[in-house]
Design an enzyme around this catalytic site. Structure first.
Site, PDB file in Angstrom:
ATOM      1  N   SER A   1       2.830  -5.036   5.634  1.00 47.28           N
ATOM      2  CA  SER A   1       3.989  -4.284   4.598  1.00 47.28           C
ATOM      3  C   SER A   1       4.765  -4.781   4.472  1.00 47.28           C
ATOM      4  CB  SER A   1       2.741  -2.996   4.471  1.00 47.28           C
ATOM      5  OG  SER A   1       3.044  -2.670   5.688  1.00 47.28           O
TER       6      SER A   1
ATOM      7  N   LYS B   1      -3.458  -7.806  14.842  1.00 51.95           N
ATOM      8  CA  LYS B   1      -4.129  -7.433  13.573  1.00 51.95           C
ATOM      9  C   LYS B   1      -4.356  -8.353  12.333  1.00 51.95           C
ATOM     10  CE  LYS B   1      -2.938  -4.136  10.508  1.00 51.95           C
ATOM     11  NZ  LYS B   1      -3.700  -4.618   8.999  1.00 51.95           N
TER      12      LYS B   1
ATOM     13  N   GLU C   1      -6.660  -9.596   9.539  1.00 51.56           N
ATOM     14  CA  GLU C   1      -7.382  -9.429   8.454  1.00 51.56           C
ATOM     15  C   GLU C   1      -9.680  -9.978   8.457  1.00 51.56           C
ATOM     16  OE1 GLU C   1      -6.071  -9.030   4.124  1.00 51.56           O
ATOM     17  OE2 GLU C   1      -4.159  -7.697   4.954  1.00 51.56           O
TER      18      GLU C   1
ATOM     19  N   GLU D   1      -9.713  -0.021   5.223  1.00 47.30           N
ATOM     20  CA  GLU D   1      -9.242   0.206   4.167  1.00 47.30           C
ATOM     21  C   GLU D   1      -9.567   0.618   2.827  1.00 47.30           C
ATOM     22  OE1 GLU D   1      -5.025  -1.876   3.656  1.00 47.30           O
ATOM     23  OE2 GLU D   1      -4.205  -1.101   2.169  1.00 47.30           O
TER      24      GLU D   1
END
Ligand code: KIV
Length: 276
Positions: A57, A124, A126, A193
């Site tokens: 982000s 992390k 995705e 999410e």
């Protein structure tokens, strides 16, 4: 010599994967936030946050891009290194950027860089079923991994926007199956999410590893938000799950403490932050 043995006797020993598992088992909510620099890292750490994420982000809130896609491994290392320097207690997780984990050996090389150069304690990524072999490869090399499911911002151009995932029964079931496979492959945390409360609750109940949510309802094991969102630095339209902790708090530190308190007391998320 074994600093960790000494730290175990401290009042607030550093958080590690074992502590996170214990928190899940004892139903103590896990408070997580992002941070991207040393000054904020110090505040977030001192406020009792359990896990700090150097998220991709940063592409949006630091670099001003519209998505996380342009972020590179070097970018994450740059920020993670500075965050790591100021941590005393929080567990440090760093994002693997877009296309930095397309094959097991490439993923391993980049994860090692995030840990050795960036000071990360966990990476992390995705993914769903397609990332199981990558997670297995990392876990085989004792790299702690968080698997991010639900809305996957790195896939924004493929899925056509930032929207809730898992409202359809088949998609929710696939997400649960993927979460199980990723746990079996060695993932230590699953992050969800933008999923309906029911999906968050079901996956949390089925997994042994902690499940951290962002817009995944109140039943998950922990919550995470983007620091700049809770401090009202982010302008414009915000996702439903964002709560402003800054207005009326008096200082960024008080706002961060209020967030941690709200998570620990299960006051956040409230129904208005959730999806059905
Ligand atoms: O990059 C990030 O900050 C994240 C959180 C939104 C979970 O992945």
């Amino acid at each position: 010599m074994y600093t960790q043995l000494e730290q175990r006797e401290m009042d607030s020993p550093p958080v590690n994967v074992t502590a996170l598992r214990r928190m899940k088992n004892e139903r103590e909510p896990i408070a997580c936030l992002t941070a991207y620099d040393a000054s904020f890292a110090m505040l977030v750490d001192a406020s009792g946050t359990d896990v700090i994420l150097v998220g991709d982000s940063l592409g949006m809130v630091i670099q001003g891009h519209d998505t996380t896609v342009p972020v590179t491994v070097d970018d994450v290392i740059y920020h993670s290194r500075h965050v790591a320097r100021r941590l005393r207690r929080a567990f440090l997780m760093a994002d693997m950027p877009f296309m930095s984990y397309t094959a097991p050996d490439q993923a391993l090389q980049n994860a090692v860089r995030l840990m050795q150069e960036g000071g990360a304690m966990m990476v992390k990524l995705e993914g769903g079923a397609g990332q199981v072999e990558i997670v297995r490869h990392l876990a085989r090399h004792d790299i702690p991994v968080c698997a991010h499911l639900g809305l996957k911002p790195q896939s924004v151009h493929k899925i056509g926007g930032f929207r809730v995932q898992g409202r359809e029964q088949t998609v929710a079931q696939r997400m649960l199956d993927d979460a199980r496979s990723l746990q079996e492959a060695g993932a230590d945390i699953v992050l969800l999410e933008c999923v309906p409360n029911e999906v968050g609750a079901r996956i949390t109940a089925e997994l042994e590893v902690p499940v951290i949510g962002i817009g995944a309802g109140p039943e998950v094991d922990g919550q995470i938000l983007v620091l700049y969102d809770i401090l009202e630095i982010t302008q414009g339209r915000k996702p439903r799950f964002v709560r402003d902790f800054m207005t009326g708090a008096g200082s960024p530190r008080a706002a961060i403490e209020a967030y941690v308190h709200a998570v620990k007391q299960r006051e956040y998320p409230a129904p208005e932050h959730c999806f059905s």
